[in-house]
Design a protein around this motif. Structure first.
Motif, PDB file in Angstrom:
ATOM      1  N   TRP A  13     -30.574  95.990 -26.153  1.00  0.00           N
ATOM      2  CA  TRP A  13     -29.305  95.997 -26.897  1.00  0.00           C
ATOM      3  C   TRP A  13     -28.336  96.991 -26.152  1.00  0.00           C
ATOM      4  CZ3 TRP A  13     -28.756  91.570 -29.502  1.00  0.00           C
ATOM      5  CH2 TRP A  13     -30.019  91.082 -30.119  1.00  0.00           C
ATOM      6  N   MET A  33     -24.758  93.086 -28.297  1.00  0.00           N
ATOM      7  CA  MET A  33     -24.575  93.390 -29.601  1.00  0.00           C
ATOM      8  C   MET A  33     -23.501  92.216 -30.046  1.00  0.00           C
ATOM      9  SD  MET A  33     -26.656  95.398 -30.731  1.00  0.00           S
ATOM     10  CE  MET A  33     -26.139  95.946 -32.382  1.00  0.00           C
ATOM     11  N   LYS A  46     -25.353  88.828 -30.842  1.00  0.00           N
ATOM     12  CA  LYS A  46     -26.796  88.995 -31.826  1.00  0.00           C
ATOM     13  C   LYS A  46     -26.920  87.853 -32.445  1.00  0.00           C
ATOM     14  CE  LYS A  46     -29.273  92.578 -34.037  1.00  0.00           C
ATOM     15  NZ  LYS A  46     -29.217  94.241 -34.540  1.00  0.00           N
TER      16      LYS A  46
END
Length: 129
Positions: free
Chosen positions: A81, A120, A123
């Motif tokens: 991430w 991110m 996501k």
């Protein structure tokens, strides 16, 4: 399908020139070319810009392109991430269509623009199987 002026290639690697590489896909002969792969839509390249690591022999990485944004389906696969991904905007001149929305170039391609992506931000595109 008319060839767009530009295509997109996603990679977790920062590159100056994209060179043909042997692909190992599972959706037919077109997924196994020694080529640079690209797609016509930026959103479809995002999944390939993520830094993914398979955790088992049954790991799955799949992209459902029937929706926009696409759904990235993962099983037994980890995402880094914190690792920046890259989407390359490529001139389409050396590319040919080999499958719906899948283009290949058998020669090296120099990007005209590079976009950095933060995993991110995507996501909510990911579904765990």
């Amino acid at each position: 399908m008319q060839k767009p002026d530009y295509l997109y290639h996603g990679s977790p690697k920062q590159l100056e020139v994209l060179k043909p590489a042997q692909a190992t896909g599972f959706s037919g002969a077109g997924d196994n070319e020694n080529a640079v792969y690209a797609v016509a839509h930026y959103e479809l390249a995002v999944a390939f810009a993520l830094s993914l690591t398979a955790q088992s022999d049954t790991a799955v990485f799949s992209v459902n392109t029937e929706m926009n944004p696409p759904i990235i389906q993962l099983k037994d696969t980890l995402i880094d991430w914190h690792k920046t991904g890259y989407i390359y905007r490529l001139p389409s001149t050396s590319f040919q269509l080999i499958a719906p929305d899948q283009w290949v170039s058998y020669t090296a391609v120099r990007p005209v623009e590079v976009f950095k992506i933060n995993p991110m931000d995507y996501k909510n595109w990911i579904t765990l199987l």
